[in-house]
Design a protein around this motif. Structure first.
Motif, PDB file in Angstrom:
ATOM      1  N   GLU A  40       2.120   5.068 -14.573  1.00  0.00           N
ATOM      2  CA  GLU A  40       0.979   5.652 -13.873  1.00  0.00           C
ATOM      3  C   GLU A  40       1.462   6.253 -12.549  1.00  0.00           C
ATOM      4  N   VAL A  41       0.898   7.393 -12.208  1.00  0.00           N
ATOM      5  CA  VAL A  41       1.313   8.097 -10.991  1.00  0.00           C
ATOM      6  C   VAL A  41       0.061   8.436 -10.188  1.00  0.00           C
ATOM      7  N   TYR A  42       0.077   8.070  -8.912  1.00  0.00           N
ATOM      8  CA  TYR A  42      -1.082   8.304  -8.049  1.00  0.00           C
ATOM      9  C   TYR A  42      -0.656   9.096  -6.808  1.00  0.00           C
ATOM     10  N   GLY A  43      -1.426  10.130  -6.497  1.00  0.00           N
ATOM     11  CA  GLY A  43      -1.100  10.950  -5.336  1.00  0.00           C
ATOM     12  C   GLY A  43      -2.160  12.005  -5.111  1.00  0.00           C
ATOM     13  N   THR A  44      -1.808  12.986  -4.304  1.00  0.00           N
ATOM     14  CA  THR A  44      -2.732  14.066  -3.975  1.00  0.00           C
ATOM     15  C   THR A  44      -2.079  15.402  -4.241  1.00  0.00           C
ATOM     16  N   VAL A  45      -2.902  16.397  -4.552  1.00  0.00           N
ATOM     17  CA  VAL A  45      -2.387  17.733  -4.815  1.00  0.00           C
ATOM     18  C   VAL A  45      -1.786  18.282  -3.529  1.00  0.00           C
ATOM     19  N   LYS A  46      -0.768  19.097  -3.662  1.00  0.00           N
ATOM     20  CA  LYS A  46      -0.156  19.715  -2.491  1.00  0.00           C
ATOM     21  C   LYS A  46      -1.167  20.581  -1.762  1.00  0.00           C
ATOM     22  N   LYS A  47      -0.973  20.722  -0.464  1.00  0.00           N
ATOM     23  CA  LYS A  47      -1.861  21.563   0.333  1.00  0.00           C
ATOM     24  C   LYS A  47      -1.697  23.019  -0.084  1.00  0.00           C
ATOM     25  N   LEU A  66     -15.864  27.049  -0.316  1.00  0.00           N
ATOM     26  CA  LEU A  66     -16.016  26.296  -1.561  1.00  0.00           C
ATOM     27  C   LEU A  66     -15.628  27.117  -2.778  1.00  0.00           C
ATOM     28  N   ASN A  67     -15.951  28.399  -2.756  1.00  0.00           N
ATOM     29  CA  ASN A  67     -15.613  29.267  -3.886  1.00  0.00           C
ATOM     30  C   ASN A  67     -14.124  29.515  -3.991  1.00  0.00           C
ATOM     31  N   LYS A  68     -13.425  29.449  -2.856  1.00  0.00           N
ATOM     32  CA  LYS A  68     -11.987  29.701  -2.865  1.00  0.00           C
ATOM     33  C   LYS A  68     -11.182  28.458  -3.232  1.00  0.00           C
ATOM     34  N   LEU A  69     -11.714  27.293  -2.934  1.00  0.00           N
ATOM     35  CA  LEU A  69     -10.969  26.068  -3.193  1.00  0.00           C
ATOM     36  C   LEU A  69     -11.011  25.717  -4.668  1.00  0.00           C
ATOM     37  N   PRO A  70      -9.845  25.285  -5.261  1.00  0.00           N
ATOM     38  CA  PRO A  70      -9.867  24.795  -6.645  1.00  0.00           C
ATOM     39  C   PRO A  70     -10.740  23.558  -6.726  1.00  0.00           C
ATOM     40  N   THR A  71     -11.389  23.361  -7.862  1.00  0.00           N
ATOM     41  CA  THR A  71     -12.305  22.243  -8.016  1.00  0.00           C
ATOM     42  C   THR A  71     -11.620  20.919  -7.737  1.00  0.00           C
ATOM     43  N   ALA A  72     -10.389  20.739  -8.276  1.00  0.00           N
ATOM     44  CA  ALA A  72      -9.709  19.452  -8.143  1.00  0.00           C
ATOM     45  C   ALA A  72      -9.296  19.177  -6.715  1.00  0.00           C
ATOM     46  N   GLY A  73      -9.184  20.211  -5.876  1.00  0.00           N
ATOM     47  CA  GLY A  73      -8.676  19.993  -4.543  1.00  0.00           C
ATOM     48  C   GLY A  73      -9.710  20.117  -3.456  1.00  0.00           C
ATOM     49  N   ARG A  74     -11.005  20.202  -3.821  1.00  0.00           N
ATOM     50  CA  ARG A  74     -12.029  20.396  -2.813  1.00  0.00           C
ATOM     51  C   ARG A  74     -12.167  19.168  -1.935  1.00  0.00           C
ATOM     52  N   GLU A  75     -12.185  19.391  -0.651  1.00  0.00           N
ATOM     53  CA  GLU A  75     -12.339  18.292   0.279  1.00  0.00           C
ATOM     54  C   GLU A  75     -13.460  18.598   1.269  1.00  0.00           C
TER      55      GLU A  75
END
Length: 200
Positions: free
Chosen positions: A139-146, A169-178
């Motif tokens: 298992e690997v846990y982390g965050t998407v690169k900036k 919001l429209n520009k950010l990928p769904t998985a990386g929205r913060e």
């Protein structure tokens, strides 16, 4: 802190395959299975066996968790080097090292902290030893690169706070929205998200 197991979205390969115990068995989401470890990955008995996970993108990796087979053979996960990086040189086994396993008890699950190491590939590697490498789950846990996102905003346009938030919001990928429900218009906050507007 990191709830998503990134390994489940990846693809795995290994240096060889014992019987039908392929590399993907170690990322099937099943830590334990009754009886022999046939749902584990397992290489042949060979010199310097390895297993590699391709996360399909580069991530900041904080934790790697390994589960050993529960029927026998703890030596097959002893001395495993966990390597993380973006290179495929030597099948990825030359990437920086996060940790080295000690003897894992049969059926145990052990986590290793990797401190946000950056990489697309996660390797399990036993160098310079003739042995089988068996992994029941990785298992690997982390965050998407900036990601740096550039938006073009015309100087003549009057863009209010709500419209700017929608653009972000429209520009950010769904998985990386913060971005949360607050209106996000502070330049420092936008910069932290990797968003830069260009007036033109």
């Amino acid at each position: 802190m990191f709830s998503e197991n990134l390994a489940l979205k990846g693809k795995a390969v290994q240096s060889s395959i014992y019987s039908t115990w392929g590399a993907s068995n170690a990322i099937d989401g099943i830590r334990y299975a009754p009886g022999p470890g046939s749902t584990c990955s397992h290489t042949d008995n060979e010199l310097s066996p390895w297993w590699r996970l391709d996360l399909l993108d580069s991530y900041h990796i904080y934790n790697v968790t390994i589960t050993n087979r529960n029927d026998c053979c703890s030596e097959q996960t002893t001395g495993v080097e966990i390597r993380i990086g973006n290179s495929l040189e030597n099948n990825g086994n030359n990437n920086p090292r996060c940790a080295v396993t000690s003897s894992l008890p049969v059926g145990s699950t052990v986590s290793f902290f990797c401190g946000g190491m950056k990489g697309r590939y996660v390797n399990m590697y036993i160098p310079n030893i003739q042995i089988n490498l068996a992994l029941c789950e990785v298992e690997v846990y982390g965050t998407v690169k900036k990601q740096v996102i550039r938006m073009q905003v015309k100087a003549a346009e009057n863009v209010d706070e709500a419209e700017l938030k929608e653009l972000v919001l429209n520009k950010l990928p769904t998985a990386g929205r913060e971005v949360d429900d607050r209106v996000c218009h502070d330049p420092k906050e936008l910069d932290d998200l990797g968003v830069h507007d260009e007036i033109g």
